[in-house]
Design an enzyme around this catalytic site. Structure first.
Site, short mmCIF file in Angstrom:
data_model
loop_
_atom_site.label_atom_id
_atom_site.label_comp_id
_atom_site.label_asym_id
_atom_site.label_seq_id
_atom_site.Cartn_x
_atom_site.Cartn_y
_atom_site.Cartn_z
N CYS A 293 0.84 -1.19 0.00
CA CYS A 293 0.00 0.00 0.00
C CYS A 293 0.88 1.25 0.00
CB CYS A 293 -0.94 0.12 1.18
SG CYS A 293 -2.07 -1.26 1.30
N ARG B 215 4.07 -0.28 -4.71
CA ARG B 215 3.75 -0.74 -3.36
C ARG B 215 2.43 -1.49 -3.29
NH1 ARG B 215 6.75 1.66 0.50
NH2 ARG B 215 5.18 1.16 2.03
N TRP C 230 -2.67 -2.81 -1.71
CA TRP C 230 -2.27 -4.22 -1.84
C TRP C 230 -3.06 -4.92 -0.76
CZ3 TRP C 230 0.02 -8.16 0.98
CH2 TRP C 230 0.56 -9.21 0.24
N ASN D 173 -1.69 2.62 5.51
CA ASN D 173 -0.79 1.56 5.06
C ASN D 173 -0.32 0.81 6.30
OD1 ASN D 173 1.31 -0.01 3.99
ND2 ASN D 173 2.77 1.65 4.18
N GLY D 174 -0.52 -0.50 6.32
CA GLY D 174 -0.11 -1.28 7.48
C GLY D 174 -1.18 -2.30 7.83
N GLU E 80 19.06 -16.60 -6.36
CA GLU E 80 18.58 -15.31 -6.84
C GLU E 80 18.14 -15.40 -8.31
OE1 GLU E 80 17.58 -12.74 -5.54
OE2 GLU E 80 17.76 -11.11 -6.98
N LYS F 28 14.44 -14.40 -9.64
CA LYS F 28 14.23 -13.40 -10.69
C LYS F 28 13.35 -13.99 -11.79
CE LYS F 28 14.95 -10.38 -9.21
NZ LYS F 28 15.38 -10.27 -7.88
N GLU G 285 9.47 -14.81 -10.28
CA GLU G 285 8.60 -13.73 -9.80
C GLU G 285 8.07 -12.85 -10.92
OE1 GLU G 285 10.41 -10.84 -7.15
OE2 GLU G 285 12.31 -11.01 -8.19
N HIS H 215 19.03 -36.43 -4.45
CA HIS H 215 18.33 -36.83 -3.22
C HIS H 215 16.83 -36.60 -3.36
CE1 HIS H 215 22.06 -37.68 -1.20
NE2 HIS H 215 22.52 -36.54 -1.69
N LYS I 135 6.46 -3.98 -3.63
CA LYS I 135 7.90 -3.71 -3.47
C LYS I 135 8.34 -3.78 -2.01
CE LYS I 135 11.93 -2.16 -4.94
NZ LYS I 135 12.71 -3.19 -5.61
C1 F6R Z 1 12.69 -9.87 -5.07
C2 F6R Z 1 12.59 -8.82 -4.06
C3 F6R Z 1 12.21 -9.23 -2.68
C4 F6R Z 1 12.95 -8.36 -1.64
C5 F6R Z 1 12.41 -8.67 -0.24
C6 F6R Z 1 13.11 -7.87 0.82
O1 F6R Z 1 13.06 -9.36 -6.30
O2 F6R Z 1 12.77 -7.67 -4.33
O3 F6R Z 1 12.44 -10.58 -2.45
O4 F6R Z 1 14.31 -8.60 -1.72
O5 F6R Z 1 11.03 -8.40 -0.20
O6 F6R Z 1 12.91 -6.50 0.66
P1 F6R Z 1 13.85 -5.46 1.35
O7 F6R Z 1 15.22 -5.60 0.77
O8 F6R Z 1 13.24 -4.12 1.05
O9 F6R Z 1 13.86 -5.77 2.82
#
Ligand code: F6R
Length: 622
Positions: free
Chosen positions: A2, A27, A76, A112-113, A495, A499, A502, A518, A617
């Protein structure tokens, strides 16, 4: 999760609010809404589900909503489905139909929260005659403010502080009161909120890019504080209702940094900004041929005394922790544990003296990482935050802070912030090694040279991106992709896999290559794509053998390896070479082709790269 915005000044509020929301859409983007009022007139609310452009269309880009004071929200969903009725703003009174229209209520607000005790509060309000039209916790909090406001006949600040004492959870709240035209009241606990001012206007927002175009003068409102925001002036209060003063901070980010700058997507732009993000981060730490941690407050004596490091983070930041584990243990010989913040916070991990807990976070607001930081502090551990957003809660609460200088990251999938975190952690590991005496001065000098060369090497990888674009078009219809590697290559695989999945929505998993047999190898069938990361010379042969085992079961193989390892082509179908570097620092290079692969696959599948479904985000809820 949000985003909220607010504006009060001498301009039309709605276009400014929409513009701010557009920069916060990362967000949350399942619905959005505005409440705007014109002088003493009643506020008018408009809401729409789906992406922000629906709300912009509904309000003629804001022009059909006259007024110079307003609040806005991009959602969100946490409580209640993403419907118009659950979209914010919410009102203290009754609401019919979709909730759009003139607001007869005394209080209207955005949030937001998460309010954890909202069910209990809702029951209390029901007993006092309130009725509820939505499933949200926000409606409860707005009505609770209204309840105290009327019951005690007190002003907005006192009604809000009484509410803050009663609610549990996290919030950034922006509220307008019918009796206080031209003013917005805000409150914060554990959710981000900044307040900006200029001569004739004031702004509030969940994040800096939303207001950067209008002002660079901002206040970081603290936890459990209230703000009374009027055009060009802001007053702050503590929980007792006493006025407090906060420093005004100047934001130094370039406004253009939060724009797409000719790239089709923020993610592609941010991938290309990695050389700069890494260079800026390293330059802030390396002075006169030495890593200088003085800005973090970590002394040589502190590093010298370290017996254990716990790295705590979520998602990609956790992957940085996984990579750093190998680097710190190998270079500095300090034992490292890497924990998911959401697990760490509920475990009773013994934290002994001379343990450093490192919390890695781009946003500095991730709820689980923040909670983990607090747990670590409560247990007496020393804490270091590796954070990108200046002034964020994690940065403010940690004992020590190391800022990454990636600038604003807008795409939901992190790239440049991840790379900047890797660079920061690699520099930290190098300095720990020197202080611990596990590397010689000469080796240290060599490591610094290798670190300094990383930005240009990333640039070289980016110059060859068309090959990945081509390859991604071949794999865009894949159902499953496996990323495998050993040691540091396993951390890179984690990672790379995230990528891919997601943003392309292709199922993918990362496995430590030795684990395949395994269980997981039973999933390999004809044409399953297996991507091997092969940068660690001691482990190269072993991972190649694991890939060969997959190939003999029908897998299609891609390899990411270092220039010179040409024998790889005997075993795999498609190879990407990265420039040679000290093997400790290879993650910063090997991840780049995997980011590009995820990006182009998402584009080839026609998906919304910057705003993948169900994600936000900044994850400010548990
Ligand atoms: C994936 C991504 C998330 C963040 C995670 C932590 O591309 O961006 O997995 O890495 O939500 O977020 P931060 O770094 O803001 O604590």
């Amino acid at each position: 999760m949000c985003g909220i915005v607010g504006y009060t000044g001498d301009q039309q509020a709605a276009p400014i609010l929409l513009d701010g929301l557009a920069r916060l859409e990362y967000r949350g983007y399942d619905s959005a809404g505005l409440a705007v009022r014109n002088g003493d007139a009643l506020a008018e609310v408009v809401k729409a589900t789906g992406k922000l452009y629906h709300l912009a269309d509904k309000t003629d880009q804001g022009h059909s909503l006259p007024g110079t004071c307003g609040i806005g929200h991009t959602r969100w969903a946490t409580h209640g489905d993403p419907s118009v009725v659950n979209a914010h703003p919410h009102v203290s009174g009754n609401c019919t139909g979709s909730g759009s229209g003139k607001v007869e209520s005394d209080v209207v607000g955005v949030h937001n929260g998460i309010i954890e005790n909202f069910t209990e509060l809702k029951e209390k309000l029901l007993r006092h005659g309130y009725a509820f039209y939505s499933d949200t916790d926000t409606e409860v909090v707005v009505k609770l403010v209204d309840y105290y406001y009327k019951k005690y006949k007190i002003g907005p600040v006192d009604a809000i502080t009484r509410t803050m004492v009663r609610v549990r959870g996290s919030y950034a709240l922006a509220l307008m009161f019918r009796d206080y035209p031209g003013e917005i009241f805000a409150a914060r606990k554990d959710s981000p909120l900044i307040i900006g001012t200029s001569e004739s206007a004031s702004y509030l927002a969940s994040d800096v890019p939303a207001i950067l175009k209008y002002t660079r003068q901002v206040y970081y409102i603290d936890n459990l504080q209230v703000a009374r925001v009027a055009p060009g002036s802001v007053k702050f209060y503590d929980l007792n209702g006493d006025e407090v003063s906060l420093p005004l901070t100047e934001i130094t980010w370039d406004a253009a940094a939060a724009e797409k700058g000719g790239f089709e997507h923020f993610m592609l732009k941010e991938i290309h900004e990695q050389p700069q993000a890494v260079r800026d981060t390293l330059n802030s730490l390396i002075h006169d041929g030495q890593i200088d941690l003085s800005a973090t407050g970590l002394t040589e004596e502190t590093l010298q005394a370290l017996r254990q490091i716990d790295i705590v983070a979520c998602g990609s930041a956790w992957h940085v922790g996984m990579a750093s584990q190998y680097v710190i243990e190998d270079l500095a010989q300090i034992p490292v544990r890497v924990e998911l913040a959401s697990e760490f916070r509920y475990r009773s991990i013994p934290l002994y003296e001379n343990t450093l807990v490192i919390v890695i976070s781009q946003s500095g607001e991730t709820a689980d990482s923040l909670a983990a930081l607090r747990v670590a502090k409560e247990r007496g551990a020393m804490t270091l935050a590796v954070v990108n957003v200046v002034g964020s809660t994690i940065a403010r609460e940690a004992d020590h802070v190391l800022y990454t200088l990636a600038g604003p990251e807008i795409a939901v999938a992190t790239t440049k912030a991840y790379s900047a975190q890797l660079a920061a952690m690699d520099a930290l590991a190098t300095q720990m090694a020197l202080v611990k005496g596990t590397v010689s001065r000469e080796q240290y000098g060599h490591l610094l040279e290798e670190l300094a060369a990383i930005p240009d090497k990333i640039k070289r990888i980016l110059e060859d991106k068309e090959r990945l674009q081509w390859f991604s078009s071949k794999i865009a219809n894949a159902h499953d992709i496996f990323f495998i590697g050993r040691g540091l290559d396993y951390a890179i695989s984690l990672e790379g896999s995230l990528k891919m999945k997601e943003i392309s929505y292709i199922h993918s998993e990362a496995y430590a290559a030795g684990e395949l047999k395994h269980g997981t190898i039973s999933l390999i069938e004809k044409n399953t794509l297996v991507i091997g990361v092969l940068t660690q010379s001691q482990l190269f042969e072993k991972t190649i053998s694991n890939m060969a085992e997959c190939k003999s079961r029908g897998a299609y193989l891609m390899g990411v390896t270092t220039n010179g390892n040409f024998t790889v082509e005997d075993s795999v179908n498609f190879t990407v070479y990265i420039p040679k570097t000290d093997e400790h620092f290879v993650s910063s290079l090997a991840i780049v082709p995997l980011q590009l692969l995820g990006y182009y696959t998402s584009v080839n599948r026609g998906l919304d790269v910057d705003k993948p479904r169900n994600l936000a985000k900044s994850v400010t809820v548990e």
